[in-house]
Design a protein around this motif. Structure first.
Motif, mmCIF file in Angstrom:
data_model
loop_
_atom_site.group_PDB
_atom_site.id
_atom_site.type_symbol
_atom_site.label_atom_id
_atom_site.label_comp_id
_atom_site.label_asym_id
_atom_site.label_seq_id
_atom_site.Cartn_x
_atom_site.Cartn_y
_atom_site.Cartn_z
ATOM 1 N N MET A 15 46.457 39.928 34.091
ATOM 2 C CA MET A 15 46.291 39.390 32.758
ATOM 3 C C MET A 15 45.984 40.542 31.799
ATOM 4 O O MET A 15 45.163 41.394 32.107
ATOM 5 N N LYS A 16 46.638 40.537 30.670
ATOM 6 C CA LYS A 16 46.401 41.580 29.688
ATOM 7 C C LYS A 16 44.997 41.450 29.116
ATOM 8 O O LYS A 16 44.484 40.348 28.940
ATOM 9 N N LEU A 17 44.393 42.578 28.822
ATOM 10 C CA LEU A 17 43.045 42.607 28.270
ATOM 11 C C LEU A 17 42.977 41.826 26.958
ATOM 12 O O LEU A 17 42.036 41.071 26.723
ATOM 13 N N GLU A 18 43.991 41.978 26.120
ATOM 14 C CA GLU A 18 44.002 41.283 24.824
ATOM 15 C C GLU A 18 43.930 39.766 25.003
ATOM 16 O O GLU A 18 43.234 39.072 24.259
ATOM 17 N N LYS A 19 44.630 39.239 26.013
ATOM 18 C CA LYS A 19 44.645 37.791 26.247
ATOM 19 C C LYS A 19 43.258 37.264 26.600
ATOM 20 O O LYS A 19 42.930 36.121 26.275
ATOM 21 N N LEU A 20 42.432 38.083 27.244
ATOM 22 C CA LEU A 20 41.076 37.667 27.570
ATOM 23 C C LEU A 20 40.276 37.347 26.304
ATOM 24 O O LEU A 20 39.384 36.496 26.321
ATOM 25 N N PHE A 21 40.597 38.044 25.217
ATOM 26 C CA PHE A 21 39.870 37.869 23.964
ATOM 27 C C PHE A 21 40.529 36.873 23.015
ATOM 28 O O PHE A 21 39.899 36.454 22.047
ATOM 29 N N THR A 22 41.772 36.495 23.262
ATOM 30 C CA THR A 22 42.484 35.653 22.302
ATOM 31 C C THR A 22 42.880 34.277 22.817
ATOM 32 O O THR A 22 43.076 33.367 22.015
ATOM 33 N N ASP A 23 43.001 34.086 24.121
ATOM 34 C CA ASP A 23 43.458 32.796 24.659
ATOM 35 C C ASP A 23 42.523 31.645 24.297
ATOM 36 O O ASP A 23 42.956 30.620 23.787
ATOM 37 N N HIS A 24 41.250 31.784 24.596
ATOM 38 C CA HIS A 24 40.324 30.689 24.307
ATOM 39 C C HIS A 24 40.203 30.426 22.802
ATOM 40 O O HIS A 24 40.309 29.256 22.386
ATOM 41 N N PRO A 25 39.979 31.432 21.965
ATOM 42 C CA PRO A 25 39.934 31.140 20.521
ATOM 43 C C PRO A 25 41.199 30.431 20.027
ATOM 44 O O PRO A 25 41.114 29.500 19.220
ATOM 45 N N ALA A 26 42.351 30.839 20.526
ATOM 46 C CA ALA A 26 43.604 30.187 20.116
ATOM 47 C C ALA A 26 43.631 28.727 20.559
ATOM 48 O O ALA A 26 44.183 27.874 19.855
ATOM 49 N N SER A 27 43.003 28.413 21.693
ATOM 50 C CA SER A 27 43.016 27.030 22.187
ATOM 51 C C SER A 27 42.204 26.096 21.299
ATOM 52 O O SER A 27 42.368 24.879 21.375
ATOM 53 N N ASN B 140 42.205 26.687 17.932
ATOM 54 C CA ASN B 140 42.805 26.985 16.623
ATOM 55 C C ASN B 140 41.974 27.952 15.786
ATOM 56 O O ASN B 140 41.773 27.743 14.591
ATOM 57 N N GLU B 141 41.471 29.004 16.423
ATOM 58 C CA GLU B 141 40.699 30.021 15.722
ATOM 59 C C GLU B 141 41.203 31.405 16.127
ATOM 60 O O GLU B 141 41.709 31.589 17.231
ATOM 61 N N SER B 142 41.020 32.358 15.218
ATOM 62 C CA SER B 142 41.281 33.745 15.579
ATOM 63 C C SER B 142 40.055 34.255 16.348
ATOM 64 O O SER B 142 39.019 33.583 16.411
ATOM 65 N N TYR B 143 40.168 35.453 16.894
ATOM 66 C CA TYR B 143 39.038 36.036 17.623
ATOM 67 C C TYR B 143 37.810 36.152 16.714
ATOM 68 O O TYR B 143 36.706 35.755 17.080
ATOM 69 N N LEU B 144 38.004 36.666 15.486
ATOM 70 C CA LEU B 144 36.872 36.849 14.574
ATOM 71 C C LEU B 144 36.306 35.516 14.087
ATOM 72 O O LEU B 144 35.086 35.373 13.954
ATOM 73 N N GLU B 145 37.172 34.540 13.846
ATOM 74 C CA GLU B 145 36.678 33.207 13.465
ATOM 75 C C GLU B 145 35.847 32.609 14.597
ATOM 76 O O GLU B 145 34.777 32.031 14.356
ATOM 77 N N HIS B 146 36.327 32.768 15.817
ATOM 78 C CA HIS B 146 35.610 32.234 16.971
ATOM 79 C C HIS B 146 34.278 32.965 17.164
ATOM 80 O O HIS B 146 33.260 32.333 17.487
#
Length: 95
Positions: free
Chosen positions: A1-13, A15-21
């Motif tokens: 799994m890409k490192l970036e996905k670890l930080f973005t998958d859950h926030p996207a689920s 409907n938030e960006s990483y910073l919003e989350h």
């Protein structure tokens, strides 16, 4: 799994960006610390903070659960189901 996905998958689920989350999670954390402080003081001095902790928890529940759209909840549930049992256990233990 890409490192970036670890930080973005859950926030996207949800409907938030990483910073919003991050902002939302930090807000929840500070509210929970406040509720815990109020409950601790209330335990020693039952005449103080009589309803404060429960009000904070009710507000958090409304924001976190009731206030989310059905699509984001369905997406979160589908994402949760796609995790292995080990990943689910690790995620739950991290609470």
């Amino acid at each position: 799994m890409k490192l970036e996905k670890l930080f973005t998958d859950h926030p996207a689920s949800v409907n938030e960006s990483y910073l919003e989350h991050m902002r939302m999670s930090a807000g929840f954390a500070s509210s929970l610390f406040a509720a815990g402080f109020c409950a601790s003081v209330h335990a020693l001095f039952p005449f103080l903070f009589v309803k404060t902790g429960s009000r904070i928890i009710t507000r958090l529940h409304t924001t976190m659960v009731s206030g989310r759209s059905r699509e984001s909840v369905a997406g979160r549930d589908a994402a949760w189901q796609s995790l292995s049992r080990a990943q689910q256990a690790f995620d739950s233990a991290a609470l």
